[in-house]
Design an enzyme around this catalytic site. Structure first.
Site, PDB file in Angstrom:
ATOM      1  N   LEU A 127     -45.810  38.145  52.125  1.00 31.74           N
ATOM      2  CA  LEU A 127     -46.292  37.132  51.736  1.00 31.74           C
ATOM      3  C   LEU A 127     -48.082  37.171  51.971  1.00 31.74           C
ATOM      4  O   LEU A 127     -48.925  36.850  51.421  1.00 31.74           O
ATOM      5  CB  LEU A 127     -45.710  35.800  52.062  1.00 31.74           C
ATOM      6  CG  LEU A 127     -46.575  34.580  51.925  1.00 31.74           C
ATOM      7  CD1 LEU A 127     -46.229  34.347  50.362  1.00 31.74           C
ATOM      8  CD2 LEU A 127     -45.910  33.231  52.339  1.00 31.74           C
ATOM      9  N   SER A 129     -50.730  39.472  55.368  1.00 35.25           N
ATOM     10  CA  SER A 129     -50.807  40.542  56.331  1.00 35.25           C
ATOM     11  C   SER A 129     -51.991  40.660  57.130  1.00 35.25           C
ATOM     12  O   SER A 129     -53.014  40.366  56.528  1.00 35.25           O
ATOM     13  CB  SER A 129     -50.545  42.020  55.706  1.00 35.25           C
ATOM     14  OG  SER A 129     -50.481  43.001  56.316  1.00 35.25           O
ATOM     15  N   SER A 131     -53.831  41.585  60.935  1.00 37.84           N
ATOM     16  CA  SER A 131     -54.013  42.875  62.015  1.00 37.84           C
ATOM     17  C   SER A 131     -52.916  43.233  62.944  1.00 37.84           C
ATOM     18  O   SER A 131     -52.427  44.128  63.273  1.00 37.84           O
ATOM     19  CB  SER A 131     -55.297  42.931  62.809  1.00 37.84           C
ATOM     20  OG  SER A 131     -55.324  41.529  63.535  1.00 37.84           O
ATOM     21  N   ILE A 132     -52.135  42.126  63.583  1.00 38.48           N
ATOM     22  CA  ILE A 132     -51.109  42.109  64.174  1.00 38.48           C
ATOM     23  C   ILE A 132     -49.828  42.077  63.602  1.00 38.48           C
ATOM     24  O   ILE A 132     -48.801  42.750  64.225  1.00 38.48           O
ATOM     25  CB  ILE A 132     -51.205  40.976  65.279  1.00 38.48           C
ATOM     26  CG1 ILE A 132     -52.551  41.330  66.079  1.00 38.48           C
ATOM     27  CG2 ILE A 132     -50.080  41.285  66.677  1.00 38.48           C
ATOM     28  CD1 ILE A 132     -52.818  42.360  67.068  1.00 38.48           C
ATOM     29  N   ALA A 133     -49.659  41.589  62.695  1.00 37.41           N
ATOM     30  CA  ALA A 133     -48.479  41.079  62.126  1.00 37.41           C
ATOM     31  C   ALA A 133     -48.412  40.791  60.348  1.00 37.41           C
ATOM     32  O   ALA A 133     -49.517  40.451  60.058  1.00 37.41           O
ATOM     33  CB  ALA A 133     -47.294  39.744  62.629  1.00 37.41           C
ATOM     34  N   GLN A 134     -47.377  40.786  59.802  1.00 39.23           N
ATOM     35  CA  GLN A 134     -47.129  40.075  58.450  1.00 39.23           C
ATOM     36  C   GLN A 134     -45.841  39.354  58.313  1.00 39.23           C
ATOM     37  O   GLN A 134     -45.071  39.179  59.094  1.00 39.23           O
ATOM     38  CB  GLN A 134     -47.265  41.418  57.520  1.00 39.23           C
ATOM     39  CG  GLN A 134     -45.883  42.306  57.705  1.00 39.23           C
ATOM     40  CD  GLN A 134     -46.041  43.546  56.510  1.00 39.23           C
ATOM     41  OE1 GLN A 134     -47.230  43.793  56.419  1.00 39.23           O
ATOM     42  NE2 GLN A 134     -45.237  43.784  55.887  1.00 39.23           N
ATOM     43  N   VAL A 135     -46.089  38.548  57.433  1.00 42.02           N
ATOM     44  CA  VAL A 135     -44.729  37.749  56.864  1.00 42.02           C
ATOM     45  C   VAL A 135     -44.282  37.974  55.602  1.00 42.02           C
ATOM     46  O   VAL A 135     -44.764  38.175  54.562  1.00 42.02           O
ATOM     47  CB  VAL A 135     -45.300  36.176  56.917  1.00 42.02           C
ATOM     48  CG1 VAL A 135     -45.957  35.855  58.314  1.00 42.02           C
ATOM     49  CG2 VAL A 135     -46.357  35.993  55.783  1.00 42.02           C
ATOM     50  N   LYS A 154     -41.814  36.261  60.353  1.00 41.11           N
ATOM     51  CA  LYS A 154     -43.185  36.886  60.988  1.00 41.11           C
ATOM     52  C   LYS A 154     -42.711  37.920  61.745  1.00 41.11           C
ATOM     53  O   LYS A 154     -42.104  37.913  62.927  1.00 41.11           O
ATOM     54  CB  LYS A 154     -44.060  35.996  61.481  1.00 41.11           C
ATOM     55  CG  LYS A 154     -45.492  36.393  62.153  1.00 41.11           C
ATOM     56  CD  LYS A 154     -46.091  35.352  62.592  1.00 41.11           C
ATOM     57  CE  LYS A 154     -47.622  36.000  62.857  1.00 41.11           C
ATOM     58  NZ  LYS A 154     -48.461  34.835  63.462  1.00 41.11           N
ATOM     59  N   ASP A 289     -57.177  28.083  66.947  1.00 37.83           N
ATOM     60  CA  ASP A 289     -57.630  29.132  66.100  1.00 37.83           C
ATOM     61  C   ASP A 289     -57.449  28.477  64.591  1.00 37.83           C
ATOM     62  O   ASP A 289     -56.936  28.961  63.725  1.00 37.83           O
ATOM     63  CB  ASP A 289     -56.457  30.275  66.109  1.00 37.83           C
ATOM     64  CG  ASP A 289     -56.894  31.523  65.305  1.00 37.83           C
ATOM     65  OD1 ASP A 289     -58.304  31.768  65.186  1.00 37.83           O
ATOM     66  OD2 ASP A 289     -56.187  32.508  65.131  1.00 37.83           O
TER      67      ASP A 289
END
Length: 542
Positions: A127, A129, A131-135, A154, A289
């Site tokens: 869904l 993406s 730098s550290i993770a994607q969902v 995630k 953030d």
């Protein structure tokens, strides 16, 4: 060899964008400049672009770890020129997703079983993406108590920790060189900046921390009309995986869609400010953030708009003293009481206790008075904090990490608020909140609240109170009796010493007189004088 290859790629990218042009032409950098020309023949391919643009493009090309470094540097407006910080703030933390089949394998390994045991309709196409993770999206399967509810999974990128470790090692090496290559390097504190970045980065590698932050923030705003935080499902929480409720909202940056939905833009902008100050001053815990990619607006009830906040990986906290001094600083500034601003910086411990208050006040006055040439509605809280801290650093203010996060978040909020509703008067929205909070902290309400908070302790020890009072009185009597004995003993010693000194003095005078008039033989007068001298020495030692 892997580090050398990566270092070669980094230097080549910097050369491609002309970043090396910032190395000053001084004797200490001669070897570096010659080495660059000997090994890298690339010239600056973007000579028409400002340095800030070229640095942003270089970091973007180097990949996720460097993108996040640029984003962090964008918040350090105390170290960099506004033009450079503004360019770095444009870095988007969006990268190519990794293979969805690999994501499935990582999730199944983390959960210890096939995805179908818990979920259905798992979409291997990411869904989003970063730098550290994607969902990835899915739904709870029929045998789950929340059957059919849509969720988001995630997952941390594979092997990202090794990449981060390698790039951090190189960052530290480059940071240690900067003070030698540039006279301004020490002021920038590059090693300290990398260390701060490393801490933030490593926190984001453990998704359980993000989950805990989200649960806490959700609890703080339970049943709130202002902010909604998606539900987390702790039973699926792992270091490299979290599962949360899927939300459907309008991105806060999509002003056209918000207006088309009939959103009350003025109220939405004001609520953004209220949400921020509520997190900071009521809860001492704020989402740090809050850029446009992490904030959405609930499309339902546009006349009573509600924010939706996601990605709680970075949070900030302030202690009671920081909150109080920050609120008083804001109020004093807008009342143009620069003396109070200076005193607050010293009283809070942000600057040394021996700071020259008069000079400090004058420095604030010279910086801040021109700001009041603008209408209050146009004054930026975030830039105000930046100006205050810039002056304070001249008086040896130590960097306060929690305040840097606060300043960054405030800039985000201001930017979003004025993008949504350009006429937003931030001061009119915030001042009543700050003033009410200060009144509550220092008035009768604060005293009553303190008594209520400590009442369980009072009640627990109430039964022991009479006995404690009786024991204290007995101990006081014993102490008084003993002190009386000591005083009497000391008085007796003083009286005896006085008598001895009188006797010694008389003996000495008598011996001297007799010696003078030759009334005594020499063999008797001399012992008298010696005895007198010894008596004086003995009394002194005693």
């Amino acid at each position: 060899m892997q580090n050398l290859r990566r270092l070669y790629q980094i230097i080549r990218t910097f050369a491609h964008y002309g970043i090396d042009e910032q190395i000053p032409a001084i004797p200490q950098t001669r070897a570096v400049r010659w080495g660059r020309k000997a090994l890298f023949w690339l010239r600056n391919q973007h000579p028409d672009q400002p340095f800030g643009v070229r640095l942003r493009l270089a970091l973007q090309e180097l990949g996720p770890v460097w993108i996040k470094l640029g984003q962090m540097l964008a918040t350090r407006r105390d170290l960099f020129e506004p033009e450079l910080a503004d360019q770095l703030a444009l870095l988007q933390d969006s990268v190519e997703p990794f293979d969805g089949k690999l994501a499935r394998q990582i999730i199944e390994q983390a959960l210890g079983g096939k995805l179908e045991q818990w979920f259905e309709d798992f979409d291997e196409t990411a869904l989003a993406s970063a730098s550290i993770a994607q969902v990835h999206t899915a739904k709870f399967r029929a045998n789950h108590p929340l059957a059919g509810k849509q969720v988001v999974l995630k997952v941390i990128r594979p092997n990202i920790e090794q990449v981060i470790n390698a790039d951090l090692a190189l960052m530290y090496r480059l940071a240690s060189l900067i003070p030698r290559l540039n006279p301004e390097g020490k002021r920038l504190r590059p090693v300290e900046v990398v260390r701060e970045y490393e801490k933030t980065l490593r926190d984001e590698l453990d998704l359980r921390k993000e989950m805990a932050n989200a649960i806490r923030l959700r609890g703080n705003f339970e049943n709130s009309e202002m902010l909604y935080v998606p539900e987390m499902y702790p039973e699926f929480g792992r270091k490299n995986l979290i599962v949360m409720e899927r939300i459907f909202g309008i991105p806060v940056s999509n002003v056209a869609a918000l207006e088309a939905n009939g959103t009350n833009m003025k109220l939405l902008a004001e609520r953004g400010v209220q949400v921020f100050f509520t997190q900071v001053f009521r809860d001492s815990f704020f989402h740090a953030d809050m850029h446009a990619g992490n904030i959405f607006v609930n499309p339902n009830h546009p006349e009573n708009p509600q924010y939706i906040g996601i990605d709680c990986g970075i949070v900030g906290q302030l202690n009671h003293h920081d909150k109080r001094y920050l609120a008083e600083n804001f109020v004093a500034f807008f009342n143009r009481d620069y003396r109070r601003v200076a005193e607050m910086h010293v009283a809070s411990g942000w600057t040394p206790p021996d700071t020259d208050i008069d000079a400090f006040e004058q420095a604030f006055r010279e910086l801040c008075e021109p700001i009041f040439a603008k209408p209050l509605a146009e004054i930026s809280f975030g830039h105000l904090l930046f100006n205050l801290f810039s002056v304070a650093r001249q008086f040896n203010m130590e960097v306060q990490p929690q305040l840097v996060l606060l300043q960054k978040t405030l800039l985000y909020i201001e930017g979003l608020g004025r993008q949504i509703y350009p006429q937003l008067d931030l001061w009119q929205t915030a001042k009543p909140f700050l003033q009410d909070w200060l009144d509550e902290q220092m008035g009768v309400k604060a005293m009553i609240r303190q008594v209520k908070r400590k009442f369980p302790q009072f009640r627990e020890h109430f039964a022991d109170f009479p006995e404690a009072v009786f024991t204290a009185l007995q101990q006081q009597r014993q102490i008084n009796f003993r002190l009386n004995e000591i005083n009497q003993s000391l008085q007796a010693q003083r009286q005896q010493r006085s008598k001895n000194l009188i006797l010694i003095a008389f003996t000495g005078v008598f011996g001297a007189v007799l010696w003078q008039f030759d009334k005594l033989p020499q063999w008797l007068s001399v012992p008298l004088l010696v005895a007198t001298l010894l008596g004086v020495v003995w009394q002194a030692v005693k």
